[in-house]
Design a protein around this motif. Structure first.
Motif, PDB file in Angstrom:
ATOM      1  N   ASP A  90      22.673  49.640  44.705  1.00 33.10           N
ATOM      2  CA  ASP A  90      23.472  50.671  44.037  1.00 33.10           C
ATOM      3  C   ASP A  90      23.235  50.483  42.542  1.00 33.10           C
ATOM      4  N   TRP A  91      22.408  51.336  41.960  1.00 31.40           N
ATOM      5  CA  TRP A  91      22.008  51.178  40.562  1.00 31.40           C
ATOM      6  C   TRP A  91      23.153  51.386  39.578  1.00 31.40           C
ATOM      7  N   THR A  92      24.310  51.891  40.036  1.00 30.24           N
ATOM      8  CA  THR A  92      25.447  52.042  39.125  1.00 30.24           C
ATOM      9  C   THR A  92      26.161  50.706  38.902  1.00 30.24           C
ATOM     10  N   LYS A  93      25.820  49.693  39.674  1.00 29.94           N
ATOM     11  CA  LYS A  93      26.409  48.364  39.465  1.00 29.94           C
ATOM     12  C   LYS A  93      25.712  47.700  38.288  1.00 29.94           C
ATOM     13  N   SER A  94      26.297  46.624  37.806  1.00 29.23           N
ATOM     14  CA  SER A  94      25.721  45.943  36.646  1.00 29.23           C
ATOM     15  C   SER A  94      24.424  45.233  37.020  1.00 29.23           C
ATOM     16  N   ALA A  95      23.585  45.005  36.028  1.00 29.61           N
ATOM     17  CA  ALA A  95      22.306  44.329  36.244  1.00 29.61           C
ATOM     18  C   ALA A  95      22.518  42.933  36.809  1.00 29.61           C
ATOM     19  N   SER A  96      23.571  42.234  36.374  1.00 31.37           N
ATOM     20  CA  SER A  96      23.811  40.883  36.885  1.00 31.37           C
ATOM     21  C   SER A  96      24.189  40.906  38.365  1.00 31.37           C
ATOM     22  N   VAL A  97      24.952  41.898  38.800  1.00 29.70           N
ATOM     23  CA  VAL A  97      25.308  42.021  40.220  1.00 29.70           C
ATOM     24  C   VAL A  97      24.061  42.319  41.049  1.00 29.70           C
ATOM     25  N   ILE A  98      23.206  43.203  40.567  1.00 30.68           N
ATOM     26  CA  ILE A  98      21.984  43.548  41.299  1.00 30.68           C
ATOM     27  C   ILE A  98      21.024  42.361  41.332  1.00 30.68           C
ATOM     28  N   GLU A  99      20.911  41.632  40.233  1.00 33.34           N
ATOM     29  CA  GLU A  99      20.031  40.459  40.201  1.00 33.34           C
ATOM     30  C   GLU A  99      20.501  39.420  41.207  1.00 33.34           C
ATOM     31  N   ARG A 100      21.802  39.210  41.330  1.00 32.32           N
ATOM     32  CA  ARG A 100      22.334  38.260  42.318  1.00 32.32           C
ATOM     33  C   ARG A 100      22.092  38.762  43.739  1.00 32.32           C
ATOM     34  N   LEU A 101      22.173  40.073  43.943  1.00 30.21           N
ATOM     35  CA  LEU A 101      21.874  40.653  45.251  1.00 30.21           C
ATOM     36  C   LEU A 101      20.412  40.379  45.625  1.00 30.21           C
ATOM     37  N   VAL A 102      19.510  40.588  44.684  1.00 30.99           N
ATOM     38  CA  VAL A 102      18.082  40.344  44.916  1.00 30.99           C
ATOM     39  C   VAL A 102      17.857  38.881  45.282  1.00 30.99           C
ATOM     40  N   ARG A 103      18.440  37.956  44.518  1.00 32.59           N
ATOM     41  CA  ARG A 103      18.281  36.531  44.791  1.00 32.59           C
ATOM     42  C   ARG A 103      18.934  36.118  46.107  1.00 32.59           C
ATOM     43  N   GLY A 104      20.134  36.638  46.354  1.00 36.19           N
ATOM     44  CA  GLY A 104      20.905  36.229  47.511  1.00 36.19           C
ATOM     45  C   GLY A 104      20.370  36.731  48.837  1.00 36.19           C
ATOM     46  N   LEU A 105      19.670  37.847  48.826  1.00 32.11           N
ATOM     47  CA  LEU A 105      19.169  38.409  50.078  1.00 32.11           C
ATOM     48  C   LEU A 105      17.679  38.134  50.304  1.00 32.11           C
ATOM     49  N   TYR A 106      17.114  37.274  49.481  1.00 28.35           N
ATOM     50  CA  TYR A 106      15.714  36.903  49.682  1.00 28.35           C
ATOM     51  C   TYR A 106      15.660  35.614  50.482  1.00 28.35           C
ATOM     52  N   PRO A 107      14.893  35.442  51.511  1.00 26.61           N
ATOM     53  CA  PRO A 107      13.813  36.292  51.958  1.00 26.61           C
ATOM     54  C   PRO A 107      14.233  37.349  52.984  1.00 26.61           C
ATOM     55  N   TRP A 108      15.452  37.248  53.517  1.00 28.55           N
ATOM     56  CA  TRP A 108      15.882  38.278  54.466  1.00 28.55           C
ATOM     57  C   TRP A 108      17.344  38.555  54.257  1.00 28.55           C
ATOM     58  N   PRO A 109      17.783  39.767  54.269  1.00 28.47           N
ATOM     59  CA  PRO A 109      17.080  40.998  54.613  1.00 28.47           C
ATOM     60  C   PRO A 109      16.399  41.668  53.430  1.00 28.47           C
ATOM     61  N   CYS A 110      16.536  41.155  52.243  1.00 30.33           N
ATOM     62  CA  CYS A 110      15.946  41.662  50.993  1.00 30.33           C
ATOM     63  C   CYS A 110      16.724  42.857  50.439  1.00 30.33           C
ATOM     64  N   ALA A 111      16.775  42.900  49.116  1.00 31.59           N
ATOM     65  CA  ALA A 111      17.360  44.044  48.412  1.00 31.59           C
ATOM     66  C   ALA A 111      16.295  45.132  48.375  1.00 31.59           C
ATOM     67  N   TYR A 112      16.714  46.376  48.589  1.00 30.23           N
ATOM     68  CA  TYR A 112      15.725  47.450  48.637  1.00 30.23           C
ATOM     69  C   TYR A 112      16.251  48.720  47.989  1.00 30.23           C
ATOM     70  N   THR A 113      15.295  49.571  47.637  1.00 29.60           N
ATOM     71  CA  THR A 113      15.565  50.848  46.992  1.00 29.60           C
ATOM     72  C   THR A 113      14.421  51.783  47.366  1.00 29.60           C
ATOM     73  N   SER A 114      14.340  52.928  46.736  1.00 32.79           N
ATOM     74  CA  SER A 114      13.189  53.803  46.975  1.00 32.79           C
ATOM     75  C   SER A 114      12.721  54.405  45.659  1.00 32.79           C
ATOM     76  N   LEU A 115      11.433  54.714  45.640  1.00 28.08           N
ATOM     77  CA  LEU A 115      10.792  55.298  44.466  1.00 28.08           C
ATOM     78  C   LEU A 115       9.797  56.330  44.971  1.00 28.08           C
ATOM     79  N   GLY A 116       9.986  57.558  44.569  1.00 26.88           N
ATOM     80  CA  GLY A 116       9.082  58.620  44.999  1.00 26.88           C
ATOM     81  C   GLY A 116       9.061  58.813  46.510  1.00 26.88           C
ATOM     82  N   GLY A 117      10.197  58.588  47.162  1.00 32.28           N
ATOM     83  CA  GLY A 117      10.298  58.788  48.601  1.00 32.28           C
ATOM     84  C   GLY A 117       9.789  57.629  49.439  1.00 32.28           C
ATOM     85  N   LYS A 118       9.330  56.554  48.811  1.00 34.75           N
ATOM     86  CA  LYS A 118       8.820  55.378  49.523  1.00 34.75           C
ATOM     87  C   LYS A 118       9.753  54.193  49.281  1.00 34.75           C
TER      88      LYS A 118
END
Length: 139
Positions: free
Chosen positions: A41-69
């Motif tokens: 959710d890009w409306t959250k703060s960068a620090s919350v998203i960075e912790r999500l990325v770190r915390g969900l690696y290697p599974w299930p991983c943080a994800y988003t989409s760009l250009g429909g992919k």
């Protein structure tokens, strides 16, 4: 920490280790990880998203989409850039080696990612094969 581990193992082997039961009133239960937890959710703060990325690696991983992919984010760092007039999820800066994305608060520099159907790569490799520009938007 290493010295303490060595002493504690020696105490356990000698039968002299002090055992303290966990206080169940101060503990909490963590539910099973689910892939849907990783949707950014890009409306959250960068620090919350960075912790999500770190915390969900290697599974299930943080994800988003760009250009429909789909794109999995595998590494990111918070940068304090406060860019005005830019929507959350919008790319604010692209260099030869990295790019930054506006969040609800602050900006996130993406360091490692995995585009849909591709192998994990650093951002420099991604940018060599993908024409990302400032103004493109992650959803």
């Amino acid at each position: 920490g290493a010295d303490l581990v060595v002493r504690t193992i020696a105490d356990i082997e000698a039968g002299t280790a002090t055992r303290i039961p966990q206080n169940d009133e101060e503990s909490s239960y963590s539910g099973k990880l689910d892939k849907s937890m990783g949707l950014i959710d890009w409306t959250k703060s960068a620090s919350v998203i960075e912790r999500l990325v770190r915390g969900l690696y290697p599974w299930p991983c943080a994800y988003t989409s760009l250009g429909g992919k789909g794109v999995k984010l595998l590494g990111a760092e918070v940068i304090g850039d406060e860019v005005s007039g830019v929507l959350p999820g919008e790319v604010t800066e692209v260099t030869k080696r990295t790019f930054s994305v506006k969040c609800g608060e602050d900006t996130l520099r993406i360091t490692r990612l995995q585009p849909e159907g591709k192998k994990a790569m650093d951002t420099a490799a991604f940018l060599n094969g993908y024409a990302l520009r400032a103004g493109d938007r992650f959803i």
